[in-house]
Design a protein around this motif. Structure first.
Motif, short mmCIF file in Angstrom:
data_model
loop_
_atom_site.label_atom_id
_atom_site.label_comp_id
_atom_site.label_asym_id
_atom_site.label_seq_id
_atom_site.Cartn_x
_atom_site.Cartn_y
_atom_site.Cartn_z
N SER A 63 0.86 -1.18 0.00
CA SER A 63 0.00 0.00 0.00
C SER A 63 0.90 1.23 0.00
O SER A 63 1.82 1.32 0.81
CB SER A 63 -0.92 0.01 1.23
OG SER A 63 -1.71 1.18 1.27
N SER A 64 0.65 2.18 -0.91
CA SER A 64 1.47 3.39 -1.02
C SER A 64 0.55 4.60 -1.03
O SER A 64 0.05 5.00 -2.07
CB SER A 64 2.31 3.35 -2.31
OG SER A 64 3.15 2.22 -2.34
N SER A 65 0.31 5.16 0.14
CA SER A 65 -0.60 6.29 0.23
C SER A 65 -0.30 7.10 1.48
O SER A 65 0.07 6.54 2.52
CB SER A 65 -2.05 5.80 0.27
OG SER A 65 -2.94 6.89 0.42
N ALA A 66 -0.46 8.44 1.37
CA ALA A 66 -0.29 9.31 2.52
C ALA A 66 -1.58 9.41 3.33
O ALA A 66 -1.61 10.06 4.38
CB ALA A 66 0.14 10.69 2.07
N SER A 67 -2.66 8.79 2.86
CA SER A 67 -3.89 8.66 3.62
C SER A 67 -4.27 7.18 3.63
O SER A 67 -3.75 6.39 2.84
CB SER A 67 -5.01 9.49 3.00
OG SER A 67 -5.25 9.10 1.66
N GLY A 167 -3.63 0.93 5.34
CA GLY A 167 -2.40 1.51 5.84
C GLY A 167 -2.13 2.87 5.23
O GLY A 167 -2.64 3.19 4.14
N LEU A 168 -1.36 3.69 5.94
CA LEU A 168 -0.86 4.94 5.38
C LEU A 168 0.61 5.08 5.79
O LEU A 168 1.04 4.54 6.80
CB LEU A 168 -1.68 6.15 5.84
CG LEU A 168 -1.63 6.62 7.30
CD1 LEU A 168 -0.39 7.45 7.62
CD2 LEU A 168 -2.86 7.44 7.62
N SER A 169 1.36 5.79 4.97
CA SER A 169 2.78 5.97 5.26
C SER A 169 3.21 7.40 4.99
O SER A 169 2.58 8.13 4.21
CB SER A 169 3.62 5.01 4.41
OG SER A 169 3.37 5.22 3.03
N ASN A 173 5.46 6.46 1.44
CA ASN A 173 6.41 5.41 1.16
C ASN A 173 5.61 4.11 1.07
O ASN A 173 4.51 4.02 1.62
CB ASN A 173 7.45 5.34 2.27
CG ASN A 173 8.74 4.71 1.81
OD1 ASN A 173 8.77 3.54 1.52
ND2 ASN A 173 9.81 5.51 1.77
N THR A 174 6.13 3.11 0.41
CA THR A 174 5.38 1.87 0.24
C THR A 174 5.47 0.99 1.49
O THR A 174 6.56 0.76 2.02
CB THR A 174 5.88 1.08 -0.98
OG1 THR A 174 5.75 1.90 -2.14
CG2 THR A 174 5.07 -0.18 -1.18
N ILE A 175 4.32 0.52 1.96
CA ILE A 175 4.25 -0.46 3.04
C ILE A 175 4.13 -1.84 2.40
O ILE A 175 3.23 -2.06 1.58
CB ILE A 175 3.03 -0.22 3.95
CG1 ILE A 175 2.98 1.23 4.44
CG2 ILE A 175 3.05 -1.18 5.13
CD1 ILE A 175 1.66 1.58 5.12
#
Length: 203
Positions: A63-67, A167-169, A173-175
């Protein structure tokens, strides 16, 4: 003067009898609240595991997202309670990696409804996020990190209940789930597994 198979006679006085109509399958005989007459009741089942599902996750997801966003392709985790007052124990263990700060949470869907947050804290302020558990933070991007979250949910339904992971990072960044962030060609790198177990606990 009229009876059916399974009816029970009991005294309502020194010289008077009446009947208690038969109960349902598996009912138990107990005394009413006033301690004046017998009655049928469902058997006590508190604390017993009525059913369970074990979801063993062997594939890599990301998952690659800031939200908060879903892990693309990761299955939903479902169970259908047999009683509306049952609780659902959510027991999780995840292995993965991410090279920056991240946070994970579950969302829940009941029946034909929509996915929604549940059981989140309320302490986040400013740019902070409310999640269920901290994610995989590995600054050198070559190590597996282990995280878990256990919770006793009360969906109050006999409809199917589904849970999904989000998830958010930071940056973003990619989780990664079931692999390190760097996924290096080392003996100590490769694939791992994760799991989500759901148990219906009788009231």
């Amino acid at each position: 003067s009229s009876f059916a198979a399974g009816d029970i006679l009991y005294a309502t006085g020194a010289t008077t009898l009446t009947k208690l109509v038969k109960g349902s399958a598996a009912d138990v005989l107990t005394m009413n609240a006033g301690a004046t007459a017998p009655e049928w009741a469902a058997p006590a089942g508190g604390g017993k595991v009525l059913q369970w599902t074990n979801n063993h996750i062997t594939t890599q997801y990301s998952s690659s997202s800031a939200s908060f966003a879903d892990f693309s392709g990761l299955q939903e985790f479902a169970i259908t309670p047999s009683e509306s007052d049952s609780k659902i124990a959510i027991l999780t263990q995840f292995s993965g990696g991410c090279k920056n700060w991240n946070i994970l949470k579950f969302q829940r869907k009941i029946g034909s409804g929509s996915y929604a947050d549940f059981a989140l804290p309320s302490g986040a302020s400013g740019n902070q996020s409310n999640g269920h558990f901290g994610g995989f933070y590995d600054n050198d991007d070559g190590s597996f990190m282990q995280v878990s979250w256990n919770y006793l949910d009360s969906p109050a339904t006999t409809d199917e209940v589904k849970y999904k992971l989000q998830g958010l990072s930071h940056n973003p960044n990619t989780i990664y789930l079931n692999r390190t962030h760097g996924n290096h060609n080392y003996v100590s790198n490769g694939n791992t597994t994760s799991s989500v177990m759901l148990l219906e606990i009788g009231a």
